[in-house]
Scaffold this motif. Sequence first.
Motif, mmCIF file in Angstrom:
data_model
loop_
_atom_site.group_PDB
_atom_site.id
_atom_site.type_symbol
_atom_site.label_atom_id
_atom_site.label_comp_id
_atom_site.label_asym_id
_atom_site.label_seq_id
_atom_site.Cartn_x
_atom_site.Cartn_y
_atom_site.Cartn_z
ATOM 1 N N ALA A 92 0.820 -1.009 -0.071
ATOM 2 C CA ALA A 92 0.028 0.038 -0.086
ATOM 3 C C ALA A 92 0.699 1.201 -0.001
ATOM 4 O O ALA A 92 1.969 1.153 0.711
ATOM 5 N N ALA A 93 0.477 2.320 -0.597
ATOM 6 C CA ALA A 93 0.966 3.440 -0.570
ATOM 7 C C ALA A 93 0.343 4.606 0.496
ATOM 8 O O ALA A 93 -0.862 4.985 0.103
ATOM 9 N N PRO A 94 1.125 4.941 1.389
ATOM 10 C CA PRO A 94 0.076 5.793 2.439
ATOM 11 C C PRO A 94 -0.676 6.995 1.840
ATOM 12 O O PRO A 94 -1.622 7.307 2.321
ATOM 13 N N SER A 95 -0.040 7.707 0.911
ATOM 14 C CA SER A 95 -0.601 8.830 0.578
ATOM 15 C C SER A 95 -1.184 8.645 -0.658
ATOM 16 O O SER A 95 -2.236 9.887 -1.243
ATOM 17 N N CYS A 96 -1.642 7.538 -1.256
ATOM 18 C CA CYS A 96 -2.299 7.304 -2.489
ATOM 19 C C CYS A 96 -4.024 7.317 -2.087
ATOM 20 O O CYS A 96 -4.393 6.530 -1.335
ATOM 21 N N ILE A 97 -4.475 8.246 -3.027
ATOM 22 C CA ILE A 97 -5.901 8.188 -2.870
ATOM 23 C C ILE A 97 -6.808 7.125 -2.989
ATOM 24 O O ILE A 97 -7.816 6.990 -2.198
ATOM 25 N N PHE A 98 -6.340 6.118 -4.080
ATOM 26 C CA PHE A 98 -7.095 4.889 -4.368
ATOM 27 C C PHE A 98 -6.822 4.069 -2.969
ATOM 28 O O PHE A 98 -7.790 3.127 -2.507
ATOM 29 N N CYS A 99 -5.571 4.019 -2.420
ATOM 30 C CA CYS A 99 -5.296 3.159 -1.262
ATOM 31 C C CYS A 99 -6.211 3.392 -0.211
ATOM 32 O O CYS A 99 -6.490 2.696 0.676
ATOM 33 N N LYS A 100 -6.120 4.968 0.010
ATOM 34 C CA LYS A 100 -7.199 5.182 1.103
ATOM 35 C C LYS A 100 -8.559 4.925 1.038
ATOM 36 O O LYS A 100 -9.183 4.511 2.037
ATOM 37 N N ILE B 198 -4.489 -4.182 -4.342
ATOM 38 C CA ILE B 198 -3.107 -3.920 -3.886
ATOM 39 C C ILE B 198 -2.673 -2.606 -4.884
ATOM 40 O O ILE B 198 -3.250 -2.359 -6.053
ATOM 41 N N HIS B 199 -1.608 -1.817 -4.369
ATOM 42 C CA HIS B 199 -1.087 -0.617 -5.038
ATOM 43 C C HIS B 199 -0.146 -0.970 -6.097
ATOM 44 O O HIS B 199 0.965 -1.645 -5.865
ATOM 45 N N ILE B 200 -0.836 -0.902 -7.421
ATOM 46 C CA ILE B 200 0.246 -0.913 -8.641
ATOM 47 C C ILE B 200 -0.058 0.330 -9.455
ATOM 48 O O ILE B 200 -0.969 0.913 -9.555
ATOM 49 N N MET C 108 -2.024 7.653 -9.837
ATOM 50 C CA MET C 108 -1.125 6.787 -10.146
ATOM 51 C C MET C 108 -1.321 5.434 -9.204
ATOM 52 O O MET C 108 -0.475 4.942 -8.751
ATOM 53 N N HIS C 109 -2.322 4.970 -9.472
ATOM 54 C CA HIS C 109 -2.848 3.577 -8.799
ATOM 55 C C HIS C 109 -3.652 3.264 -10.234
ATOM 56 O O HIS C 109 -4.664 3.683 -10.243
ATOM 57 N N MET C 110 -3.303 2.043 -10.690
ATOM 58 C CA MET C 110 -3.844 1.588 -11.851
ATOM 59 C C MET C 110 -5.625 1.149 -11.415
ATOM 60 O O MET C 110 -5.774 0.957 -10.268
HETATM 61 ZN ZN ZN Z 1 -2.602 2.979 -3.992
#
Ligand code: ZN
Length: 116
Positions: free
Chosen positions: A2-10, A47-49, A97-99
């Motif tokens: 996971a990417a902490p600051s990624c909006i889609f991960c959030k 998952i973050h890709i 930048m999250h597929m």
């Molecule tokens: Zn992400």
Amino acid sequence: MAAPSCIFCKIIRQEIPSAIIKENQAAIAIKDISPRAPVHYLIIPKIHIESVAHMSDTEATVAAQMLILARDIAADAGIVGFNLITNNGASAGQSVMHMHVHFLAGKDIYEHGLSL
Ligand code: ZN
Ligand code: AMP
């Protein structure tokens, strides 16, 4: 990872709200916050890709699950015509930048000249 600051991960961690349409083991579908078609969903891997270009061979199973989710959403809603679009890289219009795959229905996306 996971990417902490990624909006889609959030969104996947439910730290920010979204309108969830459906999910499976590997992907989630949400309503796009700024729809450009009567039906505009985003199919997002859990998952973050970063993009297709960053996807490993092993992670390609996730891409299959994303298409399975698109198929099931269409079947559930009785949607017979839909477009799946994936922007890869900023120069190709990718802004998050999250597929992800855009699921579009109810609009002729070719009306302004693009022809595939
Ligand atoms: Zn992400
Ligand atoms: P792209 O330009 O292909 O990277 O697409 C990113 C998409 O994410 C755009 O269509 C945005 O409207 C959408 N988007 C950005 N933030 C959110 C959010 N918080 N919830 C739902 N959709 C979002």
